[in-house]
Motif scaffolding. Structure first.
Motif, PDB file in Angstrom:
ATOM      1  N   PRO A 188      44.784  26.460  45.140  1.00  0.00           N
ATOM      2  CA  PRO A 188      43.665  27.317  44.745  1.00  0.00           C
ATOM      3  C   PRO A 188      44.174  28.662  44.220  1.00  0.00           C
ATOM      4  O   PRO A 188      45.227  29.144  44.642  1.00  0.00           O
ATOM      5  N   ILE A 189      43.433  29.236  43.304  1.00  0.00           N
ATOM      6  CA  ILE A 189      43.832  30.514  42.716  1.00  0.00           C
ATOM      7  C   ILE A 189      43.539  31.628  43.720  1.00  0.00           C
ATOM      8  O   ILE A 189      42.522  31.613  44.419  1.00  0.00           O
ATOM      9  N   PHE A 190      44.447  32.573  43.795  1.00  0.00           N
ATOM     10  CA  PHE A 190      44.248  33.700  44.698  1.00  0.00           C
ATOM     11  C   PHE A 190      43.082  34.566  44.236  1.00  0.00           C
ATOM     12  O   PHE A 190      42.819  34.678  43.054  1.00  0.00           O
ATOM     13  N   SER A 191      42.432  35.186  45.197  1.00  0.00           N
ATOM     14  CA  SER A 191      41.271  36.003  44.856  1.00  0.00           C
ATOM     15  C   SER A 191      41.583  37.471  45.063  1.00  0.00           C
ATOM     16  O   SER A 191      42.060  37.866  46.120  1.00  0.00           O
ATOM     17  N   GLN A 192      41.302  38.244  44.043  1.00  0.00           N
ATOM     18  CA  GLN A 192      41.403  39.690  44.171  1.00  0.00           C
ATOM     19  C   GLN A 192      40.072  40.199  44.708  1.00  0.00           C
ATOM     20  O   GLN A 192      39.025  39.989  44.092  1.00  0.00           O
ATOM     21  N   VAL A 221      35.042  34.340  45.095  1.00  0.00           N
ATOM     22  CA  VAL A 221      34.471  34.299  46.442  1.00  0.00           C
ATOM     23  C   VAL A 221      33.040  34.803  46.321  1.00  0.00           C
ATOM     24  O   VAL A 221      32.805  35.938  45.922  1.00  0.00           O
ATOM     25  N   VAL A 271      37.389  37.910  42.819  1.00  0.00           N
ATOM     26  CA  VAL A 271      37.531  37.190  41.556  1.00  0.00           C
ATOM     27  C   VAL A 271      38.971  36.685  41.449  1.00  0.00           C
ATOM     28  O   VAL A 271      39.846  37.162  42.159  1.00  0.00           O
ATOM     29  N   ALA A 328      42.679  36.318  40.773  1.00  0.00           N
ATOM     30  CA  ALA A 328      43.647  37.382  40.552  1.00  0.00           C
ATOM     31  C   ALA A 328      44.338  37.244  39.202  1.00  0.00           C
ATOM     32  O   ALA A 328      44.886  38.202  38.681  1.00  0.00           O
ATOM     33  N   ASP A 329      44.302  36.037  38.620  1.00  0.00           N
ATOM     34  CA  ASP A 329      44.947  35.819  37.330  1.00  0.00           C
ATOM     35  C   ASP A 329      44.206  36.518  36.213  1.00  0.00           C
ATOM     36  O   ASP A 329      44.738  36.779  35.155  1.00  0.00           O
TER      37      ASP A 329
END
Lengths: 370, 595
Positions: free
Chosen positions: B452-456, B487, B501, B503-504
């Protein structure tokens, strides 16, 4: 118009205004600099319609008058002349003549009538503050502004006057920088909120002598700094309620050497994903482990640092670039970072505050998927 | 006396033979087709003197009764169709009833055939188109046809034949096509009493590895698609790998090898601009289509086929090939290890390049490697043998390779829209938006399944209100959105609050991106497709950097590096090309350094 000025004085004044001249413009006259000679002074003005700057130097005025000339060529010429008196005059065809002992230069200008007038700032309130302090406050906040034109409010720095406090706040939605100062003179009674574009502030920050007087108007703001004035349009936007998002109950505190921490992040983040710059911080009583791993490239960097940490062990993810830019704005040898949990904001402060000043920065974490 | 006369039959046959039987390879083609139509699964071909002296084809097919055998040499004698209407449904190779009659009229032919039910085989000897002898003798079930002294009575034609080697290469070319189309049939080829190869029955991938080569096959993508009433499957080369000539393009229509410019062009077009002009992609495509859609009865050798609707053919091929490239990330690649990078290195090493043999003048029976291979008793690969007939073919290594030079001087941004970079063979121009789109698309798919993509976390959570209709969509895709790094908390029946949102994604207006994404998803939702694919496309399209966004050198380099780390860096998820190459060769041509 005719006056005599030394090359050094003129060159210094030109450098002050030239950075406001827009590089691209639909209004050609904005590429020019306005020169007005009168009452023993030469006024130099540049504007891009949003931000204007005017500076004056004393010259020997022979004939009063005004002209606008192409800024780039004029600046190049003056910069490269020797430091000698120059005789500068204009004729009826708006040709600018520059004479010195060896040279004779002629530059086509235009009438000063077409140059946009400087905005009138209806003075709702005036605030006087040490120029050096203002410059420092701007420097320690403006790096956090957003560059997203879709959220114009965040592209400027918030000037907030609240009773005895002047606050400068900047945020891009992922981090926030706030500077508070309490030693200034002001006639402002109510709370005042004004968002100032960073372009104007970078001009203001160049000044660090004497006192700067800030004139708050309805649509514009003017910074009076001795012989120089910076005018700027105010961003007529609503600034988000930043106070609400600054946590007050961060119960975990890390104290570390500022340089050691910044350097460690710099090294480890080389191994982070080049887009997210994500690093992981793992904190326990005595130490901090910083890890960066790029899944795609298979690179990994880790450093273990001695720090003081109060509170329960914590793992938290951050964009290393946001952290480093915050650390670079800490002047004290030690820095304090206050945490709550892996998804709430971390607060970065110097280990001790300068008198009358309060500095804080806030960085939102990146969620770790585990 | 009238000047116009009806030609005697033997002359008419000779003329007809000129159309069908052009050279020994044509005889081989016609006879193999007959064998396949007869249901054979073992076919042995024996050649002498490049086919001029002897062509013998032995199969284990159904065979013929003596009665049928006598008839089959007559013109228009066929078992394959009986009424005109049958022509429209023809699925067998032959149906004109011309081939054997034509061959018989220009050569000495022996036909020995036995049906399973019979105890003895019938042996027919044919000379000058007439049956000269009919006997019975012992023999295996199936048919054996021996063609000797080809064109003995047509000296003009015989003089036109090329050297034995050339004629043999043509025969090999014919066999290559059948060997690809019929992996379930065992083919054996014997030339001048030496066994050249024996291809055991196998499945298609195994057969292709033997004929085309494992190396080449590892740079292909599978194609498999059902649409417009046709089924198309096979393999196409990755754009990094293409040929200068048409040599390596195989199209089989219901098992029949054909050539068709429309289909070739459709494949080329589907690659977009990811292959240089003048290069031809390699492909092997099997098209299964209703026989009513085309007419094979155009040309006596049936190599060309007339389609009712060439546009439809174009669409079938184009979409199948494009889909295979675009959705490649969803399809497991044939060989995940063979990354594009290693592919180049590999190809650069000429010692392992099977096609290297082609530059040598091949002298079968003297130097050919194929012989050694056969003599060593293995059946490993006949690539070298088959490649021998493609003398002009050159393997192109068209991979866009980055050069490890000071990067800051080698990338720059054109009008805030394209990234221009120096590569080994010239320059590459990259469309920044679609490049980032491809990166994010593959990232999104990876996020759904693995990481999963990391969330900022956001400082200011964003509240978004939807229409009830859109809200239903949001709820539906919410679990996937979370894997993408959004999220989100739901409130009531219409409102969501975005707390974090991906982080990318560049810092920006999260609310707008999210709304655009939902809208895009709604507009492009394809119920046939996995919602993950649709969402990945919406996500990549809306969060990618836009055309017009200024990029720093670091950002450009990061983008390029990530692009080349993609499984398929050449085409964006919507099928647009990402990279255009301008080779030094082309520049040289334009500046007239070379002509």
């Amino acid at each position: 118009m005719k006056f005599i000025v030394t090359q050094a004085d003129l060159s210094k004044a030109l450098v002050k205004v030239i950075s406001v001249v827009p590089t691209k413009t639909t209004l050609p006259v904005l590429g020019n600099i306005l020169m007005t000679a009168k009452d023993g002074f030469l006024n130099l003005t540049a504007t891009d319609l949003d931000v204007s700057i005017m500076t004056k130097i004393s010259v020997d005025v022979k004939e009063p008058g005004g002209i606008t000339v192409p800024s780039k060529q004029f600046n190049e010429l003056v910069k490269n002349l020797p430091n000698i008196p120059l005789e500068i005059s204009s004729d009826a065809q708006y040709k600018l003549l520059v004479k010195c002992d060896k040279g004779d230069y002629r530059l086509s200008g235009e009438t000063d009538d077409d140059y946009p007038a400087l905005p009138v700032v209806d003075e709702k309130g005036i605030l006087k503050i040490d120029a050096k302090v203002l410059s420092r406050m701007i420097g320690k906040t403006s790096f956090s502004v957003s560059s997203d034109p879709l959220r114009p409010a965040l592209t400027g720095v918030l000037f907030q006057v609240m009773g005895s406090e002047l606050r400068l706040v900047a945020t891009d939605g992922h981090r926030l920088a706030k500077m508070t100062y309490t030693k200034f003179e002001s006639n402002i009674k109510d709370t005042l909120n004004v968002i100032v574009p960073t372009k104007a502030l970078s001009e203001v920050a160049k000044e660090n002598k004497d006192v700067t007087s800030i004139n708050f108007g309805q649509n514009h703001i003017r910074f009076d700094m001795g012989d120089t004035q910076v005018y700027s349009r105010i961003l007529e936007e609503t600034y988000p309620d930043y106070e609400r998002v600054i946590p007050s109950n961060n119960d975990k505190k890390m104290t570390a050497e500022t340089h050691m921490l910044a350097d460690a992040f710099k090294r480890v983040s080389i191994f982070a994903n080049p887009i997210t710059h994500q690093v992981r911080m793992g904190m326990s009583k005595k130490d901090l482990t910083i890890t960066a791993e790029d899944m795609d490239g298979g690179n990994k960097g880790t450093e273990k640092l001695k720090v003081e940490f109060e509170g329960d062990d914590l793992q938290i993810g951050y964009n290393a670039h946001l952290l480093m830019s915050a650390l670079n704005n800490i002047d004290t040898d030690e820095v304090q970072v206050h945490f709550k949990g892996p998804t709430s904001a971390g607060i970065i402060t110097p280990s001790h505050q300068v008198e009358n000043e309060h500095q804080m920065m806030l960085v939102m974490p990146v969620r770790l998927n585990d | 006396m009238s000047k116009i006369k009806i030609l005697p039959e033997h002359i008419a046959n000779k003329i007809a033979a000129g159309e069908v039987v052009e050279r020994p390879a044509s005889v081989v083609k016609e006879l193999i087709e007959n064998s396949i139509d007869a249901g054979a699964d073992e076919i042995v071909i024996t050649i002498k003197g490049g086919g001029k002296n002897l062509i013998q084809i032995i199969d284990n097919g159904s065979g013929m009764t003596q009665e049928d055998a006598l008839l089959c040499v007559e013109r228009h004698a066929t078992s394959k169709i009986s009424a005109w209407e049958d022509l429209e449904h023809v699925r067998s190779f032959g149906f004109r009833g011309e081939a054997l009659a034509s061959i018989c009229s220009v050569a000495d032919v022996d036909i020995k055939t036995r049906v399973k039910e019979s105890d003895v085989a019938a042996l027919l000897k044919i000379h000058a188109g007439k049956i000269s002898e009919v006997t019975q003798e012992a023999g295996l079930a199936g048919t054996s046809i021996t063609v000797k002294n080809l064109f003995y009575n047509v000296p003009a034609r015989r003089n036109f034949l090329k050297t034995n080697n050339t004629e043999f290469r043509h025969i090999a070319g014919v066999m290559k096509k059948f060997a690809i189309a019929y992996p379930q049939i065992e083919f054996t080829l014997i030339h001048e009493d030496e066994k050249i190869f024996q291809l055991k029955k196998s499945d298609l991938p195994t057969r292709l590895e033997k004929i085309i080569g494992k190396d080449v096959m590892s740079y292909t993508l599978p194609v498999d698609k059902d649409q417009f009433g046709a089924h198309i499957k096979g393999y196409i080369s990755k754009p990094s790998f293409s040929y200068k000539t048409h040599g390596e393009q195989f199209l089989f229509l219901n098992g029949r090898p054909i050539t068709n410019r429309t289909a070739s062009y459709a494949v080329f077009s589907a690659y977009g601009h990811s292959i240089p002009k003048g290069d031809k992609p390699f492909f092997i495509l099997f098209l299964e289509w209703n026989p009513e859609e085309f007419d094979v009865n155009v040309h006596p050798t049936k190599a060309e086929v007339k389609f009712k609707d060439e546009q439809l053919l174009y669409r079938i091929v184009f979409h199948a090939v494009q889909d295979s490239m675009v959705t490649d990330a969803l399809i497991p690649t044939m060989d995940n290890q063979a990354s594009a990078e290693t592919a180049t290195l590999h190809l650069n090493d000429q010692s392992v390049l099977p096609f290297e043999t082609q530059r040598r003048p091949v002298q079968f029976g003297q130097t050919a490697v194929a012989h050694e291979m056969v003599h060593s008793g293995h059946e490993e690969s006949v690539v070298q043998f088959f490649s021998a007939d493609e003398q002009k073919t050159q393997v192109q290594k068209q991979l866009v390779q980055r050069q490890p030079v000071n990067p800051s001087t080698l990338v720059w941004q054109l009008h805030n829209r394209y990234i221009v970079s120096q590569i080994k063979s010239g320059i590459a121009i990259i469309d920044q938006h679609v490049a980032h789109e491809r990166i994010l698309y593959e990232r999104a798919l990876d996020a759904f399944d693995h990481n999963p993509i990391f969330s900022q976390q956001l400082l200011f959570p964003q509240t978004i209100e939807f229409t009830p209709e859109d809200y239903a969509i949001v709820e539906h895709i919410l679990p996937l959105m979370e894997k993408l790094g959004f999220v989100v908390k739901t409130f009531g029946k219409r409102t969501i609050v975005v707390e974090a949102v991906p982080a990318d994604v560049r810092l920006g207006n999260e609310q707008k991106i999210l709304l655009d994404m939902i809208q895009h998803y709604k507009d492009n939702e394809n119920h046939d497709l996995d919602p993950r694919d649709s969402l990945a496309k919406s996500f990549s399209c809306k969060t990618a950097i836009k055309s017009g966004d200024p990029l720093t050198v670091d950002e450009m380099n990061g983008l390029i590096d990530q692009l080349f780390a993609c499984k398929f860096p050449y085409v964006c998820p919507h099928g647009r090309p990402i990279i255009i190459q301008l080779t030094l060769d082309e520049l040289d041509r334009r500046f007239m350094r070379i002509t």
